[in-house]
Design a protein around this motif. Structure first.
Motif, PDB file in Angstrom:
ATOM      1  N   PHE A   1      -7.591  -2.020  -5.066  1.00 57.32           N
ATOM      2  CA  PHE A   1      -6.139  -1.890  -5.042  1.00 57.32           C
ATOM      3  C   PHE A   1      -5.726  -1.258  -3.719  1.00 57.32           C
ATOM      4  O   PHE A   1      -6.202  -0.175  -3.368  1.00 57.32           O
ATOM      5  CB  PHE A   1      -5.662  -1.009  -6.195  1.00 57.32           C
ATOM      6  N   THR A   2      -4.857  -1.923  -2.968  1.00 58.99           N
ATOM      7  CA  THR A   2      -4.392  -1.342  -1.705  1.00 58.99           C
ATOM      8  C   THR A   2      -3.073  -0.619  -1.912  1.00 58.99           C
ATOM      9  O   THR A   2      -2.319  -0.897  -2.847  1.00 58.99           O
ATOM     10  CB  THR A   2      -4.186  -2.400  -0.610  1.00 58.99           C
TER      11      THR A   2
ATOM     12  N   GLN B   1      -1.904   9.224   0.262  1.00 55.74           N
ATOM     13  CA  GLN B   1      -2.330   8.012  -0.428  1.00 55.74           C
ATOM     14  C   GLN B   1      -3.512   7.396   0.304  1.00 55.74           C
ATOM     15  O   GLN B   1      -3.580   7.413   1.535  1.00 55.74           O
ATOM     16  CB  GLN B   1      -1.185   6.991  -0.527  1.00 55.74           C
ATOM     17  N   SER B   2      -4.467   6.901  -0.467  1.00 55.99           N
ATOM     18  CA  SER B   2      -5.599   6.189   0.125  1.00 55.99           C
ATOM     19  C   SER B   2      -5.139   4.806   0.575  1.00 55.99           C
ATOM     20  O   SER B   2      -4.209   4.224   0.013  1.00 55.99           O
ATOM     21  CB  SER B   2      -6.725   6.044  -0.899  1.00 55.99           C
ATOM     22  N   GLU B   3      -5.802   4.272   1.581  1.00 48.81           N
ATOM     23  CA  GLU B   3      -5.486   2.913   2.010  1.00 48.81           C
ATOM     24  C   GLU B   3      -5.841   1.919   0.915  1.00 48.81           C
ATOM     25  O   GLU B   3      -5.160   0.919   0.727  1.00 48.81           O
ATOM     26  CB  GLU B   3      -6.232   2.578   3.297  1.00 48.81           C
ATOM     27  N   ALA B   4      -6.917   2.203   0.190  1.00 51.07           N
ATOM     28  CA  ALA B   4      -7.338   1.359  -0.924  1.00 51.07           C
ATOM     29  C   ALA B   4      -8.221   2.180  -1.844  1.00 51.07           C
ATOM     30  O   ALA B   4      -8.822   3.177  -1.432  1.00 51.07           O
ATOM     31  CB  ALA B   4      -8.081   0.123  -0.432  1.00 51.07           C
TER      32      ALA B   4
ATOM     33  N   ALA C   1      -4.329   4.894  -4.278  1.00 52.19           N
ATOM     34  CA  ALA C   1      -3.496   3.941  -3.540  1.00 52.19           C
ATOM     35  C   ALA C   1      -2.092   4.009  -4.126  1.00 52.19           C
ATOM     36  O   ALA C   1      -1.921   4.267  -5.326  1.00 52.19           O
ATOM     37  CB  ALA C   1      -4.066   2.537  -3.647  1.00 52.19           C
ATOM     38  N   ARG C   2      -1.079   3.769  -3.304  1.00 53.92           N
ATOM     39  CA  ARG C   2       0.288   3.985  -3.793  1.00 53.92           C
ATOM     40  C   ARG C   2       1.273   3.121  -3.024  1.00 53.92           C
ATOM     41  O   ARG C   2       1.128   2.890  -1.823  1.00 53.92           O
ATOM     42  CB  ARG C   2       0.655   5.466  -3.624  1.00 53.92           C
ATOM     43  N   SER C   3       2.280   2.628  -3.725  1.00 55.89           N
ATOM     44  CA  SER C   3       3.419   1.944  -3.108  1.00 55.89           C
ATOM     45  C   SER C   3       4.664   2.733  -3.456  1.00 55.89           C
ATOM     46  O   SER C   3       4.813   3.196  -4.592  1.00 55.89           O
ATOM     47  CB  SER C   3       3.552   0.512  -3.636  1.00 55.89           C
TER      48      SER C   3
END
Length: 409
Positions: free
Chosen positions: A31-32, A20-23, A384-386
């Motif tokens: 988007f973070t 995942q990218s930081e942002a 970006a991912r949560s």
């Protein structure tokens, strides 16, 4: 550092060791990823841990919140923004009892608060982590500007605003069925075991429509609804309230979470609206509404989980009994979800390659490694991912739900 860049997306940094990218920047928006208090070496970073020599100076949630917000400030700076430009925050707490400590730190970092949705996660990926935070911010060099709105709806009890305009978009804070004085009022239904999902949903949506109106958007402008339920077996009450409230529903995401911050509430609702004219609706509509909505340069997906459209697990998501070692439930389900998301995004002018941000809910965090391999195979450039643990999803046996924000291809 920019990981990769295209005409519509810029990926900033890479959150090793996961994909995942930081942002990610898409147009005026940044988007973070969901950020934990980890340095990816020691589990919880030493700087985010309690000083054993000063154990009563602060709490674990305060230390971790401080670490996370400093990390996010650096990420936003590299992406061309800052905490001052944040318009929306998603916060997942492992334990709602950690909220006071978190909120004390939050207030110091956000004298001018953004909208915020704060709920309890059923679990987080790093042992010892107390919370995860993800942000949406405006780029400093973009044209869009933020504008907070205030209505006569019950006031938030914490440092956040009801709704925030950001260009043609309006983001709301997550709201619950309370009146900021007595908790759940009689008109919002009962309490405890007698709580009424339909009434709590209707009461909450009515207040949220006031917040939207203050921001210059009507309920007809809602393009995305996120519903976070304590018990997804009561989902029908929420869906009934949505049907009554929205003549043309937007994309809908429903998931189960661990806890809510106000006693006797059973649902938190989060809305996104669009005031522009360039609207595109996915034709793959189900009883939950469209699977994706394009709005200007962005696309918002529904929450996609196996069986979201039928109410039962698809046969493609079942491991063949004769070949139990050749596949796994999570890999089959992740593949099904991403295939369905790809089709929905393409129907409104986007695709998986243009996903800027993804929210992933897993019912079992031990599935993460296998899920992440499927994810790597589908995304050449990491969005970006949560990732948080959800309580049971609305369909029995469903192990994963994904919702995304993408750029127009």
């Amino acid at each position: 550092m920019t990981l990769s860049q295209s005409s519509s997306l810029a990926h900033i940094g890479l959150s090793a060791p996961i994909w995942q990218s930081e942002a990610v920047r898409a147009g005026d928006f940044i988007f973070t990823s969901g950020t934990l208090a980890t340095d990816w070496v020691n589990g919880i970073a030493p700087e985010a841990s309690i000083n054993e020599r000063l154990p009563f100076l602060d709490t674990p949630s305060e230390r971790q919140t401080e670490y996370i917000l400093h990390s996010l400030a650096r990420v936003l700076q590299r992406a061309g923004s800052s905490l001052e430009n944040v318009v929306k925050a998603h916060v997942f707490l492992l334990d709602s009892a950690d909220f006071p400590g978190f909120d004390r730190v939050w207030k110091r970092h956000f004298p001018n608060p953004p909208t915020r949705t704060t709920v309890g996660a059923a679990g987080l990926l790093v042992p010892g982590a107390r919370l995860e935070i993800a942000l949406i911010a405006l780029a400093t060099d973009g044209k869009a500007r933020k504008n907070p709105a205030t209505s006569d709806a019950p006031r938030p009890l914490t440092k956040k605003v009801e709704a925030m305009s950001a260009g043609d978009f309006v983001f709301t804070s997550g709201q619950l069925a309370h009146n900021a004085v007595d908790g759940v009022p009689p008109e919002a239904g009962g309490k405890g075991s007698s709580a009424d999902m339909a009434k709590q949903s209707a009461y909450t949506l009515n207040n949220m429509f006031k917040s939207l109106a203050a921001a210059g958007a009507s309920h007809n402008a809602v393009i995305k609804t996120q519903a976070l339920l304590l018990n997804t077996s009561h989902e029908k009450g929420f869906l009934d309230a949505c049907t009554a409230a929205f003549p043309k529903p937007g994309a809908l995401a429903v998931t189960g979470i661990g806890s809510l911050l106000v006693g006797d509430t059973i649902i938190e609702i989060d809305l996104t609206a669009y005031k522009g004219n360039d609207l595109r609706i996915s034709p793959q509509s189900t009883f939950r509404g469209p699977e994706a909505v394009g709005a200007g340069d962005l696309v918002f997906s529904a929450g996609i989980f196996p069986g979201f459209d039928t109410g039962r697990l698809p046969k493609e998501c079942n491991v063949h009994p004769a070949y139990p070692h050749y596949s796994s439930a999570i890999s089959l389900q992740a593949t099904w979800v991403l295939d369905r998301l790809e089709a929905a995004l393409k129907s409104v002018g986007s695709d998986l390659a243009h996903v800027a941000k993804a929210q992933v809910f897993l019912t079992d965090l031990s599935d993460f490694a296998e899920f992440d391999q499927v994810w790597r195979d589908r995304f050449a450039n990491a969005p970006a991912r949560s990732v948080v643990k959800a309580s049971p999803l609305p369909v029995a046996g469903a192990k994963i739900a994904v919702e995304v924000i993408a750029a127009t291809a």
